[in-house]
Scaffold this active site. Structure first.
Site, PDB file in Angstrom:
ATOM      1  N   GLU A 109      45.976  43.105  32.529  1.00  0.00           N
ATOM      2  CA  GLU A 109      46.635  42.194  33.277  1.00  0.00           C
ATOM      3  C   GLU A 109      46.517  40.746  32.852  1.00  0.00           C
ATOM      4  O   GLU A 109      47.477  39.995  32.891  1.00  0.00           O
ATOM      5  CB  GLU A 109      46.101  42.124  34.788  1.00  0.00           C
ATOM      6  CG  GLU A 109      46.172  43.559  35.428  1.00  0.00           C
ATOM      7  CD  GLU A 109      44.790  44.348  35.144  1.00  0.00           C
ATOM      8  OE1 GLU A 109      44.321  44.337  34.186  1.00  0.00           O
ATOM      9  OE2 GLU A 109      44.196  44.739  36.242  1.00  0.00           O
TER      10      GLU A 109
ATOM     11  N   CYS B  24      40.426  40.176  37.338  1.00  0.00           N
ATOM     12  CA  CYS B  24      41.939  40.047  37.382  1.00  0.00           C
ATOM     13  C   CYS B  24      42.544  39.822  38.364  1.00  0.00           C
ATOM     14  O   CYS B  24      43.427  38.958  38.527  1.00  0.00           O
ATOM     15  CB  CYS B  24      42.520  41.446  36.945  1.00  0.00           C
ATOM     16  SG  CYS B  24      42.038  41.890  35.141  1.00  0.00           S
TER      17      CYS B  24
ATOM     18  N   HIS C 105      41.689  42.424  29.641  1.00  0.00           N
ATOM     19  CA  HIS C 105      42.080  43.498  30.376  1.00  0.00           C
ATOM     20  C   HIS C 105      43.661  43.387  30.390  1.00  0.00           C
ATOM     21  O   HIS C 105      44.262  42.204  30.052  1.00  0.00           O
ATOM     22  CB  HIS C 105      41.674  43.340  31.934  1.00  0.00           C
ATOM     23  CG  HIS C 105      40.151  43.679  32.262  1.00  0.00           C
ATOM     24  ND1 HIS C 105      39.777  43.808  33.433  1.00  0.00           N
ATOM     25  CD2 HIS C 105      39.327  43.812  31.303  1.00  0.00           C
ATOM     26  CE1 HIS C 105      38.629  44.086  33.197  1.00  0.00           C
ATOM     27  NE2 HIS C 105      38.011  44.062  32.079  1.00  0.00           N
TER      28      HIS C 105
ATOM     29  N   CYS D 266      40.419  44.504  38.891  1.00  0.00           N
ATOM     30  CA  CYS D 266      39.101  44.159  39.275  1.00  0.00           C
ATOM     31  C   CYS D 266      39.191  42.730  39.829  1.00  0.00           C
ATOM     32  O   CYS D 266      39.975  42.158  39.985  1.00  0.00           O
ATOM     33  CB  CYS D 266      38.334  44.444  37.902  1.00  0.00           C
ATOM     34  SG  CYS D 266      38.763  43.006  36.791  1.00  0.00           S
TER      35      CYS D 266
END
Length: 146
Positions: A48, A79, A46, A76
């Site tokens: 992040e 993360c 992801h 999410c």
């Protein structure tokens, strides 16, 4: 947030869900990332996570103390957990995520009293523009024949 938006647009060009993130310390961008789980064959890729990995390498430390993470979409649970473990001081995100958001939309891991670190969270920064990047991406995907 503008740089994170550019990274999100780049993710869209790569057929990834358009999310971008940057880590800033003392006014300097020390990490950046765009969603890449498809291209990297990595469910943890992801935006992040990629940005935090780059920042940690830059600092030579897995703790990102006194850093701010800017991301175009509410993080999410995965993360959010990584943000807390990295000890990110501030999280600033654009669009809320009503399906998987873990900073207040679905759950709020950032304010969970049982956890030992609490990141300061500000949501809704350039939310309309961040949301439009996502909406356009999914609208275009739905219009393509399968």
């Amino acid at each position: 947030m503008q740089l994170a938006l550019e990274l999100a647009r780049q993710a869209a060009k790569n057929n990834e869900v358009p999310v971008g993130a940057i880590v800033v310390k003392d006014g300097v961008v020390i990490g950046s990332g765009s969603n890449s789980p498809i291209g990297l064959h990595d469910p943890t890729a992801h935006a992040e996570i990629i940005a935090m990995r780059e920042a940690a390498t830059y600092l030579g430390n897995y703790r990102l103390v006194d850093c701010t993470l800017y991301v175009t979409l509410e993080p999410c649970a995965m993360c959010s957990g990584a943000i807390q473990h990295a000890r990110i001081a501030k999280l600033i995100y654009g669009a809320s995520d009503p399906k998987t958001g873990a900073c207040g939309s679905v759950v709020n891991l950032m304010n969970e009293p049982k956890l030992n670190h609490h990141t300061e969270v500000t949501g809704g920064v350039l939310a309309e523009e961040c949301g439009e990047v996502l909406s356009s991406f999914f609208k275009q995907r739905r219009s393509k024949p399968t």
